[in-house]
Write a protein that holds these residues in place. Structure first.
Motif, PDB file in Angstrom:
ATOM      1  N   GLY A  10       0.810  -1.204   0.000  1.00 19.14           N
ATOM      2  CA  GLY A  10       0.000   0.000   0.000  1.00 19.14           C
ATOM      3  C   GLY A  10       0.837   1.245   0.000  1.00 19.14           C
ATOM      4  N   LEU A  11       0.216   2.336   0.373  1.00 23.42           N
ATOM      5  CA  LEU A  11       0.865   3.644   0.431  1.00 23.42           C
ATOM      6  C   LEU A  11       1.235   3.955   1.874  1.00 23.42           C
ATOM      7  N   VAL A  12       2.451   4.393   2.072  1.00 19.03           N
ATOM      8  CA  VAL A  12       2.910   4.723   3.417  1.00 19.03           C
ATOM      9  C   VAL A  12       3.805   5.952   3.339  1.00 19.03           C
ATOM     10  N   PRO A  14       7.041   8.358   4.342  1.00 20.12           N
ATOM     11  CA  PRO A  14       8.439   8.113   4.722  1.00 20.12           C
ATOM     12  C   PRO A  14       8.583   7.994   6.233  1.00 20.12           C
ATOM     13  N   GLY A  15       9.362   7.006   6.642  1.00 21.18           N
ATOM     14  CA  GLY A  15       9.537   6.743   8.065  1.00 21.18           C
ATOM     15  C   GLY A  15       8.532   5.780   8.643  1.00 21.18           C
ATOM     16  N   GLY A  16       7.539   5.436   7.850  1.00 24.97           N
ATOM     17  CA  GLY A  16       6.497   4.542   8.322  1.00 24.97           C
ATOM     18  C   GLY A  16       6.872   3.082   8.221  1.00 24.97           C
ATOM     19  N   SER A  17       5.923   2.225   8.568  1.00 25.82           N
ATOM     20  CA  SER A  17       6.141   0.782   8.590  1.00 25.82           C
ATOM     21  C   SER A  17       5.024   0.057   7.850  1.00 25.82           C
ATOM     22  N   LEU A  18       5.383  -1.088   7.317  1.00 20.69           N
ATOM     23  CA  LEU A  18       4.409  -1.990   6.709  1.00 20.69           C
ATOM     24  C   LEU A  18       4.849  -3.415   6.991  1.00 20.69           C
ATOM     25  N   ARG A  19       3.885  -4.315   6.954  1.00 23.17           N
ATOM     26  CA  ARG A  19       4.195  -5.732   7.102  1.00 23.17           C
ATOM     27  C   ARG A  19       3.580  -6.497   5.939  1.00 23.17           C
ATOM     28  N   LEU A  20       4.436  -7.153   5.194  1.00 22.12           N
ATOM     29  CA  LEU A  20       3.974  -7.985   4.090  1.00 22.12           C
ATOM     30  C   LEU A  20       3.809  -9.427   4.560  1.00 22.12           C
ATOM     31  N   SER A  21       2.836 -10.087   3.975  1.00 20.05           N
ATOM     32  CA  SER A  21       2.637 -11.505   4.218  1.00 20.05           C
ATOM     33  C   SER A  21       2.576 -12.235   2.885  1.00 20.05           C
ATOM     34  N   CYS A  22       2.996 -13.481   2.903  1.00 18.16           N
ATOM     35  CA  CYS A  22       2.931 -14.317   1.710  1.00 18.16           C
ATOM     36  C   CYS A  22       2.445 -15.688   2.156  1.00 18.16           C
ATOM     37  N   ALA A  23       1.244 -16.022   1.727  1.00 17.93           N
ATOM     38  CA  ALA A  23       0.654 -17.302   2.094  1.00 17.93           C
ATOM     39  C   ALA A  23       0.837 -18.286   0.947  1.00 17.93           C
ATOM     40  N   ALA A  24       1.396 -19.438   1.267  1.00 15.53           N
ATOM     41  CA  ALA A  24       1.635 -20.464   0.261  1.00 15.53           C
ATOM     42  C   ALA A  24       0.589 -21.557   0.367  1.00 15.53           C
ATOM     43  N   SER A  25      -0.022 -21.858  -0.768  1.00 16.53           N
ATOM     44  CA  SER A  25      -1.006 -22.938  -0.786  1.00 16.53           C
ATOM     45  C   SER A  25      -0.317 -24.247  -1.124  1.00 16.53           C
ATOM     46  N   GLY A  26      -0.965 -25.336  -0.853  1.00 15.84           N
ATOM     47  CA  GLY A  26      -0.391 -26.626  -1.180  1.00 15.84           C
ATOM     48  C   GLY A  26       0.457 -27.176  -0.053  1.00 15.84           C
ATOM     49  N   SER A  27       0.495 -28.482   0.041  1.00 19.49           N
ATOM     50  CA  SER A  27       1.270 -29.140   1.089  1.00 19.49           C
ATOM     51  C   SER A  27       2.680 -29.386   0.572  1.00 19.49           C
ATOM     52  N   ILE A  28       3.509 -28.387   0.702  1.00 12.40           N
ATOM     53  CA  ILE A  28       4.863 -28.480   0.183  1.00 12.40           C
ATOM     54  C   ILE A  28       5.806 -27.802   1.152  1.00 12.40           C
ATOM     55  N   LEU A  29       6.956 -28.386   1.323  1.00 16.86           N
ATOM     56  CA  LEU A  29       7.971 -27.792   2.173  1.00 16.86           C
ATOM     57  C   LEU A  29       8.923 -26.963   1.315  1.00 16.86           C
TER      58      LEU A  29
END
Length: 116
Positions: A10-12, A14-29
């Motif tokens: 998103g938009l933030v 300067p000096g701000g914070s963000l947290r990204l997530s990445c969800a993986a589907s499937g039963s894989i290591l």
């Protein structure tokens, strides 16, 4: 079929914070998971990677500001980004390499814009 789905961009300011997530589907290591970014007119570059043993590598430009982490139980990757600057503006991509077979996977990307 493996899918990586990023969220949290998103938009933030300067000096701000963000947290990204990445969800993986499937039963894989995954042996390695990581984040790459591509700014307009530039090549895709590594931001941070983390191994299944929790070893990490960071780009010099983000050391001390970004933290990568993974939850193997949820097959989810995170990137905590602090002290963001306009130079961090880019599309951020989740990456994963399978433990068995070595296949690589990419997410579709999430846009981060750092601007006042």
């Amino acid at each position: 079929q493996v899918h990586l789905v990023e969220s949290g961009g998103g938009l933030v300011q300067p000096g701000g914070s963000l947290r990204l997530s990445c969800a993986a589907s499937g039963s894989i290591l995954f042996k390695v998971m990581g984040w790459y970014r591509q700014a307009p007119g530039k090549q895709r570059e590594l931001v941070a990677v983390i191994s299944s043993e929790d070893s990490t590598i960071y780009a010099d430009s983000v050391k001390g500001r970004f933290t990568i982490a993974r939850d193997n139980g949820k097959n989810t990757l995170y990137l905590q980004m602090n002290m963001l600057s306009p130079e961090d503006t880019a599309d951020y991509y989740c990456y994963a390499r399978a433990l068995l077979g070595g296949n690589s996977y990419w997410g579709q990307g999430t846009q981060i814009t750092v601007s006042s």
